[in-house]
Write an enzyme that holds these catalytic residues in place. Structure first.
Site, PDB file in Angstrom:
ATOM      1  N   HIS A  36     -11.401 -64.910 -86.096  1.00 23.08           N
ATOM      2  CA  HIS A  36     -11.128 -63.802 -87.037  1.00 23.08           C
ATOM      3  C   HIS A  36     -12.458 -63.198 -87.481  1.00 23.08           C
ATOM      4  CE1 HIS A  36      -8.655 -61.520 -89.993  1.00 23.08           C
ATOM      5  NE2 HIS A  36      -9.827 -61.464 -90.618  1.00 23.08           N
ATOM      6  N   CYS A  37     -12.773 -62.053 -86.914  1.00 30.08           N
ATOM      7  CA  CYS A  37     -13.986 -61.329 -87.306  1.00 30.08           C
ATOM      8  C   CYS A  37     -13.738 -59.848 -86.987  1.00 30.08           C
ATOM      9  CB  CYS A  37     -15.208 -61.869 -86.569  1.00 30.08           C
ATOM     10  SG  CYS A  37     -14.978 -62.031 -84.800  1.00 30.08           S
ATOM     11  N   HIS A  38     -14.622 -59.014 -87.461  1.00 28.33           N
ATOM     12  CA  HIS A  38     -14.439 -57.563 -87.329  1.00 28.33           C
ATOM     13  C   HIS A  38     -15.721 -56.888 -86.835  1.00 28.33           C
ATOM     14  CE1 HIS A  38     -10.974 -58.152 -90.033  1.00 28.33           C
ATOM     15  NE2 HIS A  38     -11.788 -58.714 -90.893  1.00 28.33           N
ATOM     16  N   TYR A  54     -11.723 -48.248 -98.190  1.00 23.27           N
ATOM     17  CA  TYR A  54     -13.111 -48.598 -98.520  1.00 23.27           C
ATOM     18  C   TYR A  54     -14.015 -48.083 -97.402  1.00 23.27           C
ATOM     19  CZ  TYR A  54     -12.225 -52.380 -95.127  1.00 23.27           C
ATOM     20  OH  TYR A  54     -11.885 -53.084 -93.999  1.00 23.27           O
ATOM     21  N   THR A  82      -8.824 -52.294 -91.579  1.00 21.84           N
ATOM     22  CA  THR A  82      -8.145 -51.085 -92.061  1.00 21.84           C
ATOM     23  C   THR A  82      -9.093 -49.894 -92.215  1.00 21.84           C
ATOM     24  OG1 THR A  82      -8.443 -51.867 -94.330  1.00 21.84           O
ATOM     25  CG2 THR A  82      -6.313 -52.314 -93.283  1.00 21.84           C
ATOM     26  N   ARG A 135      -3.518 -53.134-101.623  1.00 17.92           N
ATOM     27  CA  ARG A 135      -4.769 -52.411-101.890  1.00 17.92           C
ATOM     28  C   ARG A 135      -5.403 -51.871-100.597  1.00 17.92           C
ATOM     29  NH1 ARG A 135      -8.808 -56.056-100.329  1.00 17.92           N
ATOM     30  NH2 ARG A 135      -7.926 -58.139-100.369  1.00 17.92           N
ATOM     31  N   TYR A 162      -0.928 -59.955 -92.579  1.00 16.82           N
ATOM     32  CA  TYR A 162      -1.826 -60.196 -93.720  1.00 16.82           C
ATOM     33  C   TYR A 162      -1.076 -59.782 -94.975  1.00 16.82           C
ATOM     34  CZ  TYR A 162      -6.234 -60.244 -96.417  1.00 16.82           C
ATOM     35  OH  TYR A 162      -7.230 -60.522 -97.328  1.00 16.82           O
ATOM     36  N   HIS A 186      -5.479 -65.984 -93.325  1.00 18.90           N
ATOM     37  CA  HIS A 186      -6.016 -66.579 -94.558  1.00 18.90           C
ATOM     38  C   HIS A 186      -4.964 -67.349 -95.372  1.00 18.90           C
ATOM     39  CE1 HIS A 186      -8.779 -63.734 -93.036  1.00 18.90           C
ATOM     40  NE2 HIS A 186      -8.573 -62.739 -93.850  1.00 18.90           N
ATOM     41  N   ASP A 254     -14.460 -64.470 -90.488  1.00 19.43           N
ATOM     42  CA  ASP A 254     -14.151 -63.230 -91.222  1.00 19.43           C
ATOM     43  C   ASP A 254     -15.394 -62.347 -91.408  1.00 19.43           C
ATOM     44  OD1 ASP A 254     -12.435 -61.350 -92.341  1.00 19.43           O
ATOM     45  OD2 ASP A 254     -12.767 -62.076 -94.364  1.00 19.43           O
TER      46      ASP A 254
HETATM   47  C1  0GY Z   1     -10.150 -59.458 -93.918  1.00 22.11           C
HETATM   48  C2  0GY Z   1      -9.847 -59.133 -95.307  1.00 22.11           C
HETATM   49  C3  0GY Z   1      -9.789 -57.919 -95.898  1.00 22.11           C
HETATM   50  C4  0GY Z   1      -9.844 -56.653 -95.249  1.00 22.11           C
HETATM   51  C5  0GY Z   1      -9.230 -56.346 -94.105  1.00 22.11           C
HETATM   52  O1  0GY Z   1      -8.528 -54.890 -92.488  1.00 22.11           O
HETATM   53  C6  0GY Z   1      -9.143 -54.994 -93.536  1.00 22.11           C
HETATM   54  O2  0GY Z   1      -9.667 -54.064 -94.110  1.00 22.11           O
HETATM   55  O3  0GY Z   1      -8.630 -57.263 -93.420  1.00 22.11           O
HETATM   56  C7  0GY Z   1      -9.636 -57.867 -97.370  1.00 22.11           C
HETATM   57  O4  0GY Z   1     -10.064 -56.887 -97.984  1.00 22.11           O
HETATM   58  O5  0GY Z   1      -9.092 -58.837 -97.936  1.00 22.11           O
HETATM   59  O6  0GY Z   1      -9.563 -60.341 -93.333  1.00 22.11           O
HETATM   60  O7  0GY Z   1     -10.996 -58.812 -93.351  1.00 22.11           O
END
Ligand code: 0GY
Length: 305
Positions: A36-38, A54, A82, A135, A162, A186, A254
């Site tokens: 799980h990473c971005h 954001y 997101t 959110r 999520y 999570h 993450d």
């Molecule tokens: C995560 C947690 C968050 C954000 C996102 O997709 C996202 O923007 O998942 C968060 O703000 O809790 O896992 O990256």
């Protein structure tokens, strides 16, 4: 004529990812997957989505792969965040540059075409993410999610969900009606000031008793109220899940930790959290290697690629 791509300014209270993580003391098993990473942008190449909640700092595939190597992981599962909406270009670019060492989880709209789904599959996408955290998204279009779920099930993909613990009761039926493997981010965001063996977390455990459900025992830094570096209050929750469902848990950093407000974790310290929740070599290997490989690289597990 040249067009200028929009420039992005990160949110005023944005915390940047840790540029100098410590070297973990815990030696990851061979073949470990950061599941799980971005990647974020870079915004001048892959613009952030207009509907985002954001604006982050950039976090490129080069920086992600450097962290992978530094921490001792061999592979990544990159999850669409997101801030990129349903524009999966940054994700796909990272997958294509990974030499097969990354797989992805995308976000798609109901209007996605079969050709687009097949192109995502060819790039390494193996799942879609449905985000129920209020959110982070505007609306929860349940009928369109149901339609997407049916379509992606035909590709053998899974669904990542999520959500916040307080919403689980309301969504329980929708979740358990999903037609694919379902992976929960999570641990369903438990309130870790409560009892890990109390009624709230029992409901989450009940969800995992459906044998198509998997869990990411991730984000001590996000869930903890006792705080860094020990994140002790998260341990009983994650340990309970790892021990009850050893064949259906995965783990990830993450990175780059979107929307952290209290502090920015040291990713090396997060790796050192793993042996607190998976206390034997056998559990660690399942959590970090066997399970994520079954989900994301099943052809290699079967040896018939
Ligand atoms: C995560 C947690 C968050 C954000 C996102 O997709 C996202 O923007 O998942 C968060 O703000 O809790 O896992 O990256």
């Amino acid at each position: 004529m040249t067009t200028t791509l929009p420039a992005f300014t990160k949110d005023a209270d944005w915390l940047d990812w840790c540029a100098n993580p410590s070297k973990p003391k815990f030696r990851l098993p061979k073949g470990a997957v950061d599941a799980h990473c971005h990647v974020f942008g870079p915004g001048d190449i892959f613009p952030f989505a207009p509907e985002r909640k954001y604006t982050p700092c950039d976090a490129s595939y080069e920086q992600l792969f450097a962290l992978r190597d530094f921490l001792g992981f061999e592979r990544n599962v990159i999850v669409q965040a997101t801030c990129h909406g349903a524009d999966n270009r940054a994700l796909v670019d990272a997958l294509q540059r990974s030499d097969g060492k990354a797989r992805g989880v995308a976000t798609v709209k109901r209007s996605v075409t079969d050709e687009e789904l097949h192109a995502l599959h060819a790039a390494g996408v193996r799942g879609v993410r449905f985000n129920f955290v209020k959110r982070l998204v505007d609306a929860l279009p349940f009928d369109s999610l149901t339609e997407i779920a049916e379509r992606i099930s035909k590709l053998g993909w899974h669904i990542v969900i999520y959500f916040e613990a307080e919403d689980l009761k309301e969504y329980f039926k929708f979740f358990t009606d999903l037609p694919t493997t379902v992976v929960v981010d999570h641990m369903g965001r438990p309130d870790v000031s409560k009892n890990a063996f109390g009624p709230d977390f029992d409901l989450f455990v009940k969800l995992l008793e459906y044998d198509n459900f998997w869990c990411k025992t991730t984000c001590p830094e996000r869930l903890s109220k006792s705080g860094a570096p020990a994140y002790d209050d998260v341990v009983p929750f994650a340990k309970r899940i790892v021990e009850a469902f050893p064949g259906r848990v995965i783990w990830g950093t993450d990175w780059p930790h979107p929307n952290m407000k209290s502090h920015m974790p040291d990713d090396g310290n997060l790796v050192d959290f793993i042996p607190k929740i998976a206390t034997t070599e056998s559990l660690q290997k399942k959590l970090l290697v066997t399970n994520p490989m079954r989900l994301y690289w099943p052809e290699e597990v079967r040896g018939d690629q």
